[in-house]
Design an enzyme around this catalytic site. Structure first.
Site, PDB file in Angstrom:
ATOM      1  N   LYS A 171     -40.725  27.092  13.819  1.00 21.88           N
ATOM      2  CA  LYS A 171     -41.345  27.817  12.711  1.00 21.88           C
ATOM      3  C   LYS A 171     -41.545  26.884  11.517  1.00 21.88           C
ATOM      4  O   LYS A 171     -41.011  25.772  11.478  1.00 21.88           O
ATOM      5  CB  LYS A 171     -40.463  28.999  12.315  1.00 21.88           C
ATOM      6  N   TYR A 221     -39.848  13.793 -20.186  1.00 21.08           N
ATOM      7  CA  TYR A 221     -39.926  14.895 -21.142  1.00 21.08           C
ATOM      8  C   TYR A 221     -38.565  15.224 -21.755  1.00 21.08           C
ATOM      9  O   TYR A 221     -37.556  15.310 -21.062  1.00 21.08           O
ATOM     10  CB  TYR A 221     -40.483  16.140 -20.461  1.00 21.08           C
TER      11      TYR A 221
END
Length: 361
Positions: A34, A256
């Protein structure tokens, strides 16, 4: 040239499949592929697994099941997440087994005019996520037994605490599952092939192998239980090319918010992998990358496209273009990376996305 790559070792996939096949013994081996084979690329990975011993494949969605048929997988395929409102007839026509996870799913299949439908009943034995609840067992079993076009290939369940081998919850779930199996057979359902073992249960509880085992993570070379080794080879390496190296003065910050500042004059390097590519923003300061065998700590905030590492005074002369291993071969393994980020290796291998390019070796 790609700046950000997941390198997938198909020889490792083949090796792991052979190891798991041997460990399975007389039990059939279902490979769970999956989520695009746990982000390893199902189109390349599934044929390798098929060629080295898998008897069946398991997937979550109908689209994933159909994709396996599209790429030539001929083994049994079981799909366990679908809704009665979907067009599941196309999957039936391509000989895909469907999981019955509720009375509504059973009714949808019983009411379908297909000549022959193969189903596997999923039992909720204690995870309380999906599966037929105990109060629904008898009604579902009797309804399926009365439908001549329905072939019940077996039953399965999912274990809540299999990665904790000493947790008694697993045995409680097995007791419930065996009770469901006995009741189904009382209603005339033979249920010849049954399975409960995901990777951790398969590797630690050989007494639960039953007629089939259903590992996923182990095919990709990762151990699901800490401290247990089974000779598996990790198949994925996530790596990037350093985009720039620059000098930084003592007291200067980077990224940042300038949340990290250099204690001394030195160098930093930029690695082009950000949260748009699967690197979590909350990973700030929690991990390191490996360049030519040397670890360099990540510093400052992770950005959308990049993160920064500290090179100290750069004694090894790291330059732009150097290969930085985030996890995998010649670096920290995925399990170690996961622990640093307070998560699991299952999630870590599913993270490389965005502009990450998959390459096979």
């Amino acid at each position: 040239m790609n700046l950000l790559t997941t390198k997938i070792d198909l020889d490792a996939i083949a090796h792991n499949t052979r190891v798991l096949k041997q460990m399975a013994g007389p039990a059939k081996l279902m490979a769970v592929v999956k989520a695009n084979a746990y982000n390893h690329g199902v189109e390349k990975v599934a044929p390798v697994i098929a060629a080295h011993g898998a008897d069946a494949f398991g997937v979550a969605t109908l689209a994933e099941a159909m994709q396996l048929r599209d790429i030539g997988i001929s083994q049994e395929v079981l799909c366990w997440i679908w809704t009665p409102e979907q067009d599941f007839r196309a999957a039936i026509d391509r000989n895909i087994d469907l999981a019955v996870i509720s009375p509504a799913h059973a009714k949808a299949l019983i009411d379908t005019d297909a000549e022959h439908i193969r189903v596997s009943i999923k039992i909720d034995s204690g995870l309380h996520r999906s599966g037929v609840d105990e109060q629904e067992w008898e009604g579902v079993f009797s309804a399926l037994a009365a439908a001549p076009h329905i072939e019940v290939t077996g039953m399965f369940t999912h274990l809540a605490c299999a990665d904790e081998p000493e947790n008694p919850e697993t045995d409680r779930q097995i007791i419930a599952f065996r009770r469901a199996l006995a009741l189904a057979r009382k209603h005339g359902l033979e249920c010849p092939v049954n399975h409960v073992c995901n990777s951790p249960a398969f590797l630690t509880r050989s007494d639960l192998h039953m007629e089939m085992v259903r590992p996923g993570l182990a095919f990709y070379g990762l151990e699901p239980v800490a401290g247990r080794e089974h000779g598996l080879k990790p198949a994925m390496t996530w790596e990037a090319k350093v985009s720039v190296v620059k000098q930084i003065e003592a007291g200067q910050g980077t990224s940042y918010g300038l949340t990290w500042r250099a204690e001394d004059r030195g160098f930093v390097a930029v690695v082009p992998a950000g949260y748009a590519d699967g690197m979590p923003r909350h990973a700030q300061g929690k991990f390191s990358v490996t360049i030519d065998g040397v670890d360099y700590p990540q510093v400052g905030r992770v950005c959308m496209d990049q993160f920064v590492i500290s090179l100290g005074d750069n004694p090894h002369g790291v330059e732009a273009g150097a290969k930085a291993v985030i996890f995998g071969e010649n670096g920290h393994d995925a399990t170690d990376f996961a622990e640093r980020l307070d998560t699991i290796n299952y999630e870590v291998v599913c993270r490389p996305t965005g502009r990450t390019v998959r390459a096979y070796v």
